[in-house]
Design a protein around this motif. Structure first.
Motif, PDB file in Angstrom:
ATOM      1  N   LYS A   1       0.835  -1.212   0.000  1.00 34.43           N
ATOM      2  CA  LYS A   1       0.000   0.000   0.000  1.00 34.43           C
ATOM      3  C   LYS A   1       0.866   1.257   0.000  1.00 34.43           C
ATOM      4  O   LYS A   1       0.573   2.228  -0.699  1.00 34.43           O
ATOM      5  CB  LYS A   1      -0.901   0.022   1.244  1.00 34.43           C
ATOM      6  CG  LYS A   1      -2.103  -0.868   1.175  1.00 34.43           C
ATOM      7  CD  LYS A   1      -2.917  -0.668   2.441  1.00 34.43           C
ATOM      8  CE  LYS A   1      -4.002  -1.673   2.604  1.00 34.43           C
ATOM      9  NZ  LYS A   1      -4.733  -1.512   3.877  1.00 34.43           N
ATOM     10  N   THR A   2       1.942   1.229   0.789  1.00 31.41           N
ATOM     11  CA  THR A   2       2.827   2.396   0.863  1.00 31.41           C
ATOM     12  C   THR A   2       3.478   2.667  -0.483  1.00 31.41           C
ATOM     13  O   THR A   2       3.556   3.818  -0.929  1.00 31.41           O
ATOM     14  CB  THR A   2       3.907   2.161   1.937  1.00 31.41           C
ATOM     15  OG1 THR A   2       3.276   1.864   3.181  1.00 31.41           O
ATOM     16  CG2 THR A   2       4.790   3.382   2.101  1.00 31.41           C
ATOM     17  N   ILE A   3       3.954   1.617  -1.152  1.00 28.39           N
ATOM     18  CA  ILE A   3       4.568   1.791  -2.467  1.00 28.39           C
ATOM     19  C   ILE A   3       3.549   2.355  -3.447  1.00 28.39           C
ATOM     20  O   ILE A   3       3.852   3.279  -4.222  1.00 28.39           O
ATOM     21  CB  ILE A   3       5.140   0.438  -2.974  1.00 28.39           C
ATOM     22  CG1 ILE A   3       6.375   0.059  -2.174  1.00 28.39           C
ATOM     23  CG2 ILE A   3       5.464   0.504  -4.459  1.00 28.39           C
ATOM     24  CD1 ILE A   3       6.922  -1.309  -2.494  1.00 28.39           C
ATOM     25  N   CYS A   4       2.332   1.845  -3.399  1.00 29.78           N
ATOM     26  CA  CYS A   4       1.294   2.338  -4.320  1.00 29.78           C
ATOM     27  C   CYS A   4       0.946   3.803  -4.043  1.00 29.78           C
ATOM     28  O   CYS A   4       0.701   4.581  -4.965  1.00 29.78           O
ATOM     29  CB  CYS A   4       0.054   1.458  -4.228  1.00 29.78           C
ATOM     30  SG  CYS A   4       0.329  -0.213  -4.862  1.00 29.78           S
ATOM     31  N   LYS A   5       0.932   4.207  -2.777  1.00 33.17           N
ATOM     32  CA  LYS A   5       0.664   5.607  -2.439  1.00 33.17           C
ATOM     33  C   LYS A   5       1.773   6.513  -2.942  1.00 33.17           C
ATOM     34  O   LYS A   5       1.524   7.621  -3.421  1.00 33.17           O
ATOM     35  CB  LYS A   5       0.496   5.763  -0.931  1.00 33.17           C
ATOM     36  CG  LYS A   5      -0.813   5.236  -0.403  1.00 33.17           C
ATOM     37  CD  LYS A   5      -0.906   5.399   1.099  1.00 33.17           C
ATOM     38  CE  LYS A   5      -2.159   4.742   1.636  1.00 33.17           C
ATOM     39  NZ  LYS A   5      -2.217   4.792   3.103  1.00 33.17           N
TER      40      LYS A   5
END
Length: 163
Positions: A102-106
């Motif tokens: 999720k962090t990478i996608c954000k």
């Protein structure tokens, strides 16, 4: 307003207030008080002194922290094999992995990143969790990734992402 007071007035007021303060402290703390218990406690040198057993603790037994227990040495082990049998999904798909995805996608979405940026960031994640490539939860993770990335990934790209 302060010019109306002289040094003599100040010193006189400071002396009077200091004397009142010490008088109050002396009255509250140093006055003669009656003993709380008219019967004195027994001493070890007296004949009727009854020693306390080690089990009789005046304060009671100490309470253990929540979640702490005492076990024997033979009952304690790092049971990785048993845990894999009981919780296979938890070990193959750790929740930290999903949070990092999720962090990478954000990051990619906020900085208008491309697929190449995503793949380069995902390489670090793949190196951190090498056991995921052979996991049975790989299909669920690929679906999770496709839901969170800000662009479309093909099935071939999702399969190649773990190799």
């Amino acid at each position: 307003m302060l010019k109306a007071f002289s040094w003599q007035d100040f010193l006189l007021a400071a002396t009077i207030l200091t004397l009142i303060w010490y008088l109050l402290v002396w009255i509250l703390f140093y006055r003669k008080s009656e003993p709380l218990s008219p019967i004195p406690l027994p001493h070890a040198w007296e004949e009727e002194f009854d020693q306390l057993d080690e089990q009789d603790n005046l304060m009671g037994k100490p309470a253990m922290e929540h979640g702490v227990s005492i076990v024997q040495a033979e009952d304690f082990s790092f049971a990785e094999r048993e845990l894999r049998d009981e919780y296979p999904d938890q070990l193959e798909d750790p929740p930290e992995l999903r949070e990092e995805i999720k962090t990478i996608c954000k990051i990619i979405a906020s900085e208008d990143g491309t697929k190449e940026d995503f793949f380069s960031l995902f390489e670090m994640l793949k190196d951190k969790y090498p056991e995921i490539a052979s996991s049975s939860a790989l299909a669920d993770l690929n679906e999770f990734i496709s839901e969170h990335v800000p662009f479309q990934l093909s099935d071939q790209e999702l399969e190649n992402i773990w190799s």
